[in-house]
Structures are given as C-alpha cells and as structure tokens.
Design a protein around this motif. Structure first.
Motif, mmCIF file in Angstrom:
data_model
loop_
_atom_site.group_PDB
_atom_site.id
_atom_site.type_symbol
_atom_site.label_atom_id
_atom_site.label_comp_id
_atom_site.label_asym_id
_atom_site.label_seq_id
_atom_site.Cartn_x
_atom_site.Cartn_y
_atom_site.Cartn_z
ATOM 1 N N ALA A 1 -63.286 41.345 127.376
ATOM 2 C CA ALA A 1 -62.452 41.310 128.582
ATOM 3 C C ALA A 1 -62.303 39.888 129.108
ATOM 4 O O ALA A 1 -61.186 39.446 129.424
ATOM 5 C CB ALA A 1 -63.052 42.205 129.659
ATOM 6 N N MET A 2 -63.410 39.153 129.210
ATOM 7 C CA MET A 2 -63.356 37.794 129.755
ATOM 8 C C MET A 2 -62.561 36.853 128.852
ATOM 9 O O MET A 2 -61.920 35.916 129.333
ATOM 10 C CB MET A 2 -64.775 37.251 129.958
ATOM 11 C CG MET A 2 -65.575 37.950 131.044
ATOM 12 S SD MET A 2 -64.923 37.707 132.712
ATOM 13 C CE MET A 2 -65.370 35.995 133.032
ATOM 14 N N ALA A 3 -62.582 37.084 127.540
ATOM 15 C CA ALA A 3 -61.831 36.254 126.599
ATOM 16 C C ALA A 3 -60.391 36.738 126.444
ATOM 17 O O ALA A 3 -59.611 36.146 125.694
ATOM 18 C CB ALA A 3 -62.516 36.247 125.238
ATOM 19 N N ARG A 4 -60.041 37.825 127.133
ATOM 20 C CA ARG A 4 -58.707 38.430 127.087
ATOM 21 C C ARG A 4 -58.278 38.762 125.660
ATOM 22 O O ARG A 4 -57.129 38.538 125.254
ATOM 23 C CB ARG A 4 -57.673 37.542 127.789
ATOM 24 C CG ARG A 4 -57.988 37.241 129.246
ATOM 25 C CD ARG A 4 -56.795 36.695 129.989
ATOM 26 N NE ARG A 4 -55.769 37.733 130.185
ATOM 27 C CZ ARG A 4 -54.540 37.478 130.633
ATOM 28 N NH1 ARG A 4 -54.186 36.234 130.919
ATOM 29 N NH2 ARG A 4 -53.672 38.459 130.782
ATOM 30 N N SER A 5 -59.216 39.298 124.909
ATOM 31 C CA SER A 5 -58.914 39.746 123.551
ATOM 32 C C SER A 5 -58.128 41.055 123.605
ATOM 33 O O SER A 5 -58.307 41.864 124.521
ATOM 34 C CB SER A 5 -60.208 39.976 122.780
ATOM 35 O OG SER A 5 -59.965 40.641 121.547
ATOM 36 N N PRO A 6 -57.252 41.307 122.622
ATOM 37 C CA PRO A 6 -56.720 42.665 122.479
ATOM 38 C C PRO A 6 -57.865 43.669 122.390
ATOM 39 O O PRO A 6 -58.918 43.369 121.818
ATOM 40 C CB PRO A 6 -55.931 42.594 121.164
ATOM 41 C CG PRO A 6 -55.519 41.148 121.058
ATOM 42 C CD PRO A 6 -56.677 40.373 121.636
#
Length: 627
Positions: free
Chosen positions: A342-347
């Motif tokens: 979530a923090m890395a905004r990964s799919p």
C-alpha cells in the motif's frame, strides 16, 4: 465492518466509481485477482468463473476489478504436460495460442475466450490473460503461416509467403521456459504482423488486461515491448499492458519501458515466505527514490508492481495442481506485506482461491486505510530516520541493542542493468600469462580484491548469422573452465568473491555470450543488459528496521514502522523529521495526533518523539493529523 471505518470506506467507494469512468488507463494502481498463486496453470473455466463471481460480489466494490487467468491456458492437462514441456499446446493454423478446450469448453468452435470474457463483463469485472514472449517453439517447429490482419489472409511481403521459421529467433528462447517460447524478429514486417495478429485477436475476444511474460528484467526484449505497445495504442478495445517477471530490474531499465506499459514487475515471483516479503524493501526504496511511482505510461500512467499477494488458500510454486494449503505467512508478516504494498502504491492482485476467502484475509485486503493509501497518497518514500532497540528473551528493552538501519557490507553480487547507466563501465582485461586473461571489476570494492572472471584468449563467433558477426566471449567462474557466466536465471553457482551469481555449465549459446566494450562495459548478447557488481548488506536485508512515509489527500500523514528482526523491537523517530521530509507546509510536528491502525490505539506524540513496540516481522501504521 467496524463503524469507525464506514465513512472512509464510503468515501473510497465514491472515488472508485469516479475512477472507473476515467478514460486514462491505470490512472490509479490496478487491482484484481490472479489465478497463479492458487491454481498454478491448471485452472479450468468452471473454477475461474466461480472465483470471478466471488470477486464480483465481495471485492469489486473495493477496486478489485480485474480477474486474470495466468499462464498456459492453452496447454492440455494430460500426463507429461508441465511448465517447460513441448508439444502439448493448442495452437491455430497461424501459430497463435488458443484455450485448451478440455479446460475451457466454451472456446470450442474458434470462440477463444469470447464467452468467458462476456460472462466476466456481465459480472461488472474486466478480463485478463497471461501471455508469453514472441512465438511458441511448437509453432516454430510446425512452421505455421503468419496471419495478416490487414488482408485477412496469409502475410505476403517481397513476393513471398512468410512463416514462423522466418521470424522466430531460437537463440532468444525464454530463459525459464526454453522449450516453450522464443523472441520474434520485430525488425521484419512479418514479425510485427505476427504480434499484431496476437493482440488483435485478444481484443476481439474481449481481453481487457494482458500480463506479458519473459520480456523484462533478465529477459528484456525492448523491441517486442515497443512493438506490442504500438499495437495496443491502435486497437479500438483498450487493453491494460503489464510486464512480468522482473528479476534484476533497475530504475534505469524501467525508465526505458514505463512509458510503453501500465505496470511492470520489479521483483521475481513473490511467494508466502518471509524472505520473499523482506526482499521487497530495497527495490521499493529504489523505485520510489527514482520517482517511478505513477509515472507516465501507455495512454495513462505506469506502476512498479511488487507481484501478487500470496494470501489465503494457495498452491505451491511450480505445482501442477490446484489450491490445497493455507498461506505460510504469519498474521504479522501478512500485515507487513499488505502495508508495504500500500505505501509503495503497488498494484494489488490477490492470489488466493477466492472461493475460500477467510475473514482475516478479506479484512486485510479490504482494509479501508490501506486502500486509501494505495490509491490516493502522495510523496511516498522510504524514511531513513528511525532507530530501534531489541526486546530480548527477558522481555526487557535493552539500550545496548540499538539497531542501525544499515548493515555492514557482507558480499558482492553480480547483477545486470541498462547499458545506458554509466555505473556499468567498470570492467577491464588483465593478462595472467600469454594464454590466460581475466575480465575484472575494480570499482567501489572498498579496498577488497578485484572481482575477476576468466576468459579464453581467442574470441569466436557462434555461427554465420549476421547477429553474431561481432566477436563474443565466454566468462568462466574459475580457471577450471566448468561453469560460465549466464545471462539468464539458472542454477546458482558462486564465483570467487561473488554471492549468488548466475553460473551454469558452459555452452555455446546466446545466454553465455558477452562482449567487452572499450568503455569497460560487459554486454550480454542474450538480454542486451550490462553486468555490474553491487555490494549487498549483511543478512541480505532480512534483518533490521525500515520505515515509510506518505501524505494523504486530505492532509493526513502516514507513517509506517517495519520490524524485519526476529525479536520484538521498539522503533522510534522524531515527528519533526517526518514533517520535514514531507515538505513541511501546513504541517506542525507539535500538534500531531491520530491512530495506529493495527492496534486501534490513539497516538499523541511525546515531545518530538513517536515510538511503538513492533512484533517480529510485523509493522505499525500511524495515521496522523499534524495540521
């Protein structure tokens, strides 16, 4: 759902529906379900649609809109068929893969995935498939004709009919499936026509998402990625373009492709082991630092992808059977994985069997705070200004056991990156005697001995093809001349001074051909990437502490602590450092207050400090109001 989460969830849902009508592709990190972690390659039409129905009913409202059938949907499920078997695939007269009718009965009569896609769309979802590089070995051996989408018949050019053997490059076989697929020559009109026929067929089937494998990382094929991207731009039916896998990917390599795609893997396969989860921290740091999160992509944005979430009911890596076990990750490790993603905004692509979606997994992957961060946060980055103290067996925090975020250099690893990066220019030739030479790396070794590989005195060409007119060389792990440096992921052997490098029994093929330039770059004939020696930290980054920060769309501050140690650790930081790193503005460190979401505890800063004891392999996630 807890009452306190209801308002944020409703806000998230309203934003989600706005997102769905936005014409820009992948304006937010894509979400969905993928069959690989739970079914390997053996999923059937019935099983797939059952999972899709659950995703539609329980996960679609949280943004999980894609359902993707992973690899080998065209392979017959019969004795002798496995990942790298040859001769078991279903192909049409043009050498294109079509669904195995034994597992996908609605594909009979030339329908392909049309009926499956229609049913998926009727559920409000979007349909995706996994595809491989280039053309199949089976089509090459059958020397199939090439379909011309402009005429509706056989492809003709220069007064001749073109076939599979004219475009396939046997020397560029997929490294992890060498009997399965090979690159096509995109310099030829026939090669481009073949790829165009593939993706136009996918669009006609109703495919909305393509996961393109064996063209990125160690297997980089920029020509094919570029050609496919150009084809997708011209289709009337929009298809989201994803690259997989992503071993040995660097930000400089990703910058060459991000504008051509919508998401791309930056790690190898992620399975339900702590080492796999912990191995994502360094790469996420590097890609956020390089400003790759949400960069310009194919007719929209592109997103570094940390791979699917191996949660819930799973299969085993490389299995020829469907789901049969629960995820091996502990509850703390699952929270750490989901929080980092979530923090890395990964799919976010859930990999477990949706038919057995348990409450704990469901609550984790639909956590409204994590989904809000994943979609709408900004300034996401690793935050280095944290300290930690271990809790020992006596359950007493000891001040002597202070944790440094960094670890001492333990070894060196030989990796590969884009040859455009000046850091690759560190190789030179040293003569040992008149018959033996070495190619040595001497850069940034902090006083250690050079890293050297042996080469033959006489260079050679593989064959008479134009592609091999330049002289190439083999590089040996030792003067015993048994194992050669391999540009593809194979059995690991270790050379002196190198840790975990790719060496395999010496052969005379493209995987082991290298060229040394005058600038000191060592170029792989297989991938076109350059070899570089990097330092690695003690414990392979599996121990220690990490932290990430981000800014919310309503001004909130997100702060995550990650404990990679095997013991409970007290992790602390100064709120003023967090505020400063996020750019200050209207943030006031002295007034920060909020909650830690996993414990539900209210948080107020004590002076300028914020601290929390974090369980082994666990995390803490603070949502702070510092206005």
């Amino acid at each position: 759902m807890k009452v306190q989460h209801l308002s944020s969830l409703l806000f998230l849902l309203s934003s989600f529906w706005i997102y769905r009508v936005t014409p820009e592709r992948a304006s937010l990190p894509p979400r969905g379900w993928n069959s690989y972690d739970s079914y390997s390659w053996v999923i059937s039409e019935e099983e797939f649609l059952q999972n899709a129905e659950i995703v539609s009913k329980r996960l679609l409202s949280f943004g999980y809109e894609y359902v993707v059938v992973d690899f080998l949907w065209y392979r017959r499920k019969v004795p002798g068929a496995y990942t790298d078997s040859l001769g078991f695939d279903v192909i049409d007269e043009w050498g294109r893969m079509i669904p195995d009718p034994g597992r996908w009965p609605s594909s009979r009569g030339g329908k392909g995935f049309t009926e499956v896609a229609r049913k998926v769309h009727d559920m409000g979802l979007k349909f995706g498939i996994h595809v491989m590089r280039g053309i199949s070995t089976q089509a090459y051996n059958a020397n199939t004709r090439i379909f011309d989408t402009t005429t509706g018949g056989t492809y003709h050019e220069s007064g001749r009919v073109w076939r599979a053997t004219d475009i396939g490059i046997k020397e560029r076989a997929c490294a992890w499936m060498p009997h399965g697929f090979m690159s096509v020559n995109t310099k030829l009109g026939a090669g481009r026509a073949f790829l165009r026929s593939l993706y136009q067929q996918y669009a006609e089937w109703g495919v909305d998402f393509v996961k393109h494998d064996c063209v990125f990382g160690d297997d980089l094929d920029l020509d094919e990625i570029t050609t496919v991207s150009e084809v997708l731009q011209k289709l009337d039916h929009p298809i989201l373009y994803s690259l997989s896998p992503g071993t040995s990917v660097t930000p400089s390599m990703a910058k060459d492709v991000c504008g051509l795609v919508n998401m791309y893997r930056i790690t190898g396969d992620d399975w339900d082991t702590w080492r796999d989860v912990a191995g994502h921290f360094d790469v996420t740091r590097d890609f956020s630092t390089a400003n790759m999160i949400g960069a310009k992509g194919l007719q929209g944005k592109s997103w570094p992808d940390l791979d699917m979430l191996p949660l819930g009911w799973l299969s085993d890596a490389g299995s020829n059977e469907g789901p049969h076990r629960s995820s091996n990750l502990t509850p703390e490790e699952k929270q750490t994985q989901m929080t980092l993603w979530a923090m890395a905004r990964s799919p976010l692509f859930f990999g477990g069997d949706a038919r057995k979606l348990d409450d704990a997994t469901y609550n984790l992957i639909t956590n409204p705070t994590l989904l809000e961060i994943n979609y709408f946060s900004s300034k996401n980055k690793e935050f280095p200004y944290v300290t930690g103290r271990l809790r020992l067996a006596s359950s007493r925090i000891t001040p002597q056991a202070k944790i440094s975020r960094r670890h001492p250099i333990d070894a060196y690893v030989l990796g590969r990156r884009s040859c455009k990066d000046p850091k690759v220019n560190g190789w030179l030739v040293e003569a040992l005697d008149q018959d033996v030479e070495q190619v040595c790396w001497k850069k940034n070794l902090k006083g250690r001995e050079p890293i050297c590989l042996y080469k033959r005195k006489n260079l050679f060409a593989l064959d008479e093809q134009v592609i091999y007119k330049q002289e190439k060389l083999n590089l040996f792990a030792s003067d015993g001349l048994e194992f050669c440096l391999d540009a593809s992921p194979r059995t690991k052997k270790t050379a002196r001074g190198l840790k975990g490098s790719s060496f395999s029994p010496c052969r005379w093929d493209a995987n082991q051909m290298w060229k040394l330039t005058n600038d000191g770059a060592l170029i792989s004939n297989y991938s076109g990437l350059c070899a570089v020696v990097n330092s690695v930290e003690a414990n392979d980054g599996v121990g220690g502490i990490r932290s990430w920060i981000a800014r919310g769309r309503r001004g909130e501050v997100y702060l995550a602590f990650f404990n990679l140690n095997q013991e409970m650790t007290l992790i602390s930081t100064r709120v003023s450092d967090v505020v400063k790193d996020l750019g200050g503005g209207n943030l006031n460190a002295a007034s920060c207050k909020g909650k830690e979401i996993w414990s539900g505890r209210d948080v107020r800063t004590e002076g300028d400090s914020i601290s929390m004891e974090v369980k082994s392999h666990g995390c803490a996630l603070f949502v702070l109001d510092c206005a």
